[in-house]
Design an enzyme around this catalytic site. Structure first.
Site, PDB file in Angstrom:
ATOM      1  N   GLY A  10       0.832  -1.207   0.000  1.00 17.90           N
ATOM      2  CA  GLY A  10       0.000   0.000   0.000  1.00 17.90           C
ATOM      3  C   GLY A  10       0.862   1.252   0.000  1.00 17.90           C
ATOM      4  NE  ARG A  72      -5.350  -8.019  -2.603  1.00 16.11           N
ATOM      5  CZ  ARG A  72      -6.620  -8.272  -2.331  1.00 16.11           C
ATOM      6  NH1 ARG A  72      -7.335  -8.983  -3.150  1.00 16.11           N
ATOM      7  NH2 ARG A  72      -7.146  -7.838  -1.216  1.00 16.11           N
ATOM      8  CG  ASP A 107       3.743  -8.290   6.099  1.00 13.62           C
ATOM      9  OD1 ASP A 107       3.169  -7.194   5.997  1.00 13.62           O
ATOM     10  OD2 ASP A 107       3.141  -9.381   5.996  1.00 13.62           O
ATOM     11  N   GLY A 108       4.816  -8.121   3.120  1.00 13.49           N
ATOM     12  CA  GLY A 108       4.609  -8.830   1.850  1.00 13.49           C
ATOM     13  C   GLY A 108       5.771  -8.584   0.901  1.00 13.49           C
ATOM     14  CB  THR A 129       3.667  -0.888   6.902  1.00 14.35           C
ATOM     15  OG1 THR A 129       2.297  -0.983   7.307  1.00 14.35           O
ATOM     16  CG2 THR A 129       4.529  -1.399   8.042  1.00 14.35           C
ATOM     17  CG  ASP A 131      -0.681  -1.755   8.727  1.00 14.56           C
ATOM     18  OD1 ASP A 131      -1.438  -0.766   8.739  1.00 14.56           O
ATOM     19  OD2 ASP A 131      -0.768  -2.678   7.897  1.00 14.56           O
ATOM     20  CG  ASP A 133       2.423  -4.972  10.346  1.00 11.42           C
ATOM     21  OD1 ASP A 133       3.167  -4.351   9.569  1.00 11.42           O
ATOM     22  OD2 ASP A 133       1.443  -5.638   9.956  1.00 11.42           O
ATOM     23  NE  ARG A 175      -1.294  -5.967   7.197  1.00 10.18           N
ATOM     24  CZ  ARG A 175      -0.266  -6.557   6.648  1.00 10.18           C
ATOM     25  NH1 ARG A 175      -0.412  -7.241   5.549  1.00 10.18           N
ATOM     26  NH2 ARG A 175       0.933  -6.473   7.171  1.00 10.18           N
TER      27      ARG A 175
HETATM   28  O1  F6P Z   1      -1.040  -2.296   5.315  1.00 14.19           O
HETATM   29  C1  F6P Z   1      -1.496  -0.991   5.211  1.00 14.19           C
HETATM   30  C2  F6P Z   1      -2.994  -0.947   5.122  1.00 14.19           C
HETATM   31  O2  F6P Z   1      -3.392   0.403   5.033  1.00 14.19           O
HETATM   32  C3  F6P Z   1      -3.728  -1.668   6.254  1.00 14.19           C
HETATM   33  O3  F6P Z   1      -3.762  -0.932   7.438  1.00 14.19           O
HETATM   34  C4  F6P Z   1      -5.066  -1.911   5.609  1.00 14.19           C
HETATM   35  O4  F6P Z   1      -5.715  -3.034   6.185  1.00 14.19           O
HETATM   36  C5  F6P Z   1      -4.717  -2.175   4.189  1.00 14.19           C
HETATM   37  O5  F6P Z   1      -3.459  -1.594   3.958  1.00 14.19           O
HETATM   38  C6  F6P Z   1      -5.722  -1.625   3.211  1.00 14.19           C
HETATM   39  O6  F6P Z   1      -5.314  -1.940   1.930  1.00 14.19           O
HETATM   40  P1  F6P Z   1      -6.085  -1.428   0.632  1.00 14.19           P
HETATM   41  O7  F6P Z   1      -5.606  -0.052   0.347  1.00 14.19           O
HETATM   42  O8  F6P Z   1      -5.708  -2.405  -0.415  1.00 14.19           O
HETATM   43  O9  F6P Z   1      -7.556  -1.459   0.940  1.00 14.19           O
END
Ligand code: F6P
Length: 350
Positions: A10, A72, A107-108, A129, A131, A133, A175
């Protein structure tokens, strides 16, 4: 030496600042730098463009990523049928004469970077990130900017909570980790913080709201998107538990509103912050952290040190082996000082 740089996962405040900070020292030292577009997708699809001082000028404060990203795109599971397209990615590197890769992501991205490393590609990771994490790293850039959004939202919602005597719920991203809700909730003075790491009891949350309705008259709740009631499911916007593609969390704020409202006299309202937490200009802290990470990454590239991710531990930027990061995430540990500080100042965790 020719260095490829990509941003995966993201988008996040600070990505452009890292691109700038990696590129400038490398081109100054006479190395060639190219940007791979849309994360690992650009490697499979051969979308690569030159990066130089001009291309990264003025990027320090600009949100998003000039290279584009993809959350993805995995060359090892490519397309609808999930076939292995890593040979196409390696071919792009060979044809373009790219000797090493700097992968900026979560992490991905680190997991895919590790797989390329295992195929012999010199790879270096930079942790990104909101997050926060990523294993082995105290703070990823983007997190501070997301926390600032949550804190500001709570400040603004507190005025309505007070004026109307309401329960105001803010749902954060993050997440499966509660870092954004915990630190954002703490900064914004949330009375209740609900984290994925500690399943909550709706009756306990309602009891806090009822007590606060009597005095001082309102309640602020910060709930992480991955939080869930004890024994209950997580709430998904799309796909979900057990789906073939990774699901999209979201909706626990409204779930909580529906569960709390019949238990309370006060009105319960929800605000879902969503991608506001990932947007816009990075905070000063994130600009500095992104710059440090980018410069440290460039130093390691020049020294030929690959197979690691740069990471902040305490005040220092250190190396963590990609093998130790891949496939893992970092929840808020029980007894973390922030968690304890929140408890000690009367925050309820449901
Ligand atoms: O990993 C970052 C994040 O913003 C998460 O907090 C959230 O769950 C996810 O990405 C949302 O992803 P997308 O933009 O694909 O909906």
């Amino acid at each position: 030496m020719h260095v490829g740089v990509l941003t995966g996962g993201g988008d996040c405040p600070g990505l452009n600042a890292v691109l700038r900070a990696v590129t400038l020292p490398l081109v100054t030292a006479g190395l060639r730098v190219s940007g791979v577009e849309r994360g690992f997708a650009g490697l499979v699809e051969d979308r690569v463009r030159p990066l130089d001082a001009r291309a990264v000028a003025g990027l320090l404060a600009v949100g998003g990523t000039i290279l584009g990203t993809h959350n993805r795109a995995d060359p090892f599971h490519w397309g609808d049928d999930g076939h292995d397209a890593s040979a196409r990615a390696l071919d792009t590197l060979r044809r373009r004469g790219i000797d090493a890769l700097v992968a900026i992501g979560g992490d991905g991205t680190m997991t895919i970077a590790r797989r390329f490393e295992a195929l012999g590609v010199p790879v270096l990771g930079v942790p990104k990130t909101i997050d926060n994490d990523i294993v082995g790293n105290d703070r990823s850039f983007g997190f501070d900017s997301a926390v600032a959004v949550v804190s500001d939202a709570l400040d603004r919602l507190a005025t309505t909570a007070r004026s109307h005597g309401r329960v105001m719920i803010v749902e954060t991203m993050g997440r499966d980790a509660g870092w954004i809700a915990l630190e954002g909730g703490l900064a914004g003075g949330a009375d209740v913080i609900l984290l994925p790491e500690q399943p909550f009891d709706v009756d306990a949350v309602a009891a806090v709201c009822r007590a606060r309705a009597a005095d001082p008259g309102w309640t602020l709740v910060a709930v992480a998107e991955g939080a869930h009631p004890a024994g209950g499911p997580r709430v998904w916007q799309a796909d979900g538990e057990g789906a073939s593609t990774p699901g999209r969390l979201g909706g626990i704020g409204h779930w909580l509103q529906d569960a709390l409202q019949p238990r309370l006299d006060a009105e319960v309202r929800v605000t879902l912050l969503g991608h506001l937490q990932r947007g816009g200009s990075p905070t000063a802290f994130d600009r500095v952290l992104s710059t440090r990470f980018g410069v440290e990454a460039a130093l390691r590239v020049r020294a030929g040190r690959f197979g690691v991710m740069v990471a902040l531990q305490g005040r220092d930027v250190v190396d963590v082996a990609l093998a130790d990061v891949a496939g893992r995430t970092r929840p808020v540990p029980a007894g973390h000082p922030l968690w304890e500080a929140a408890r000690a100042t009367g925050v309820a965790f449901g």
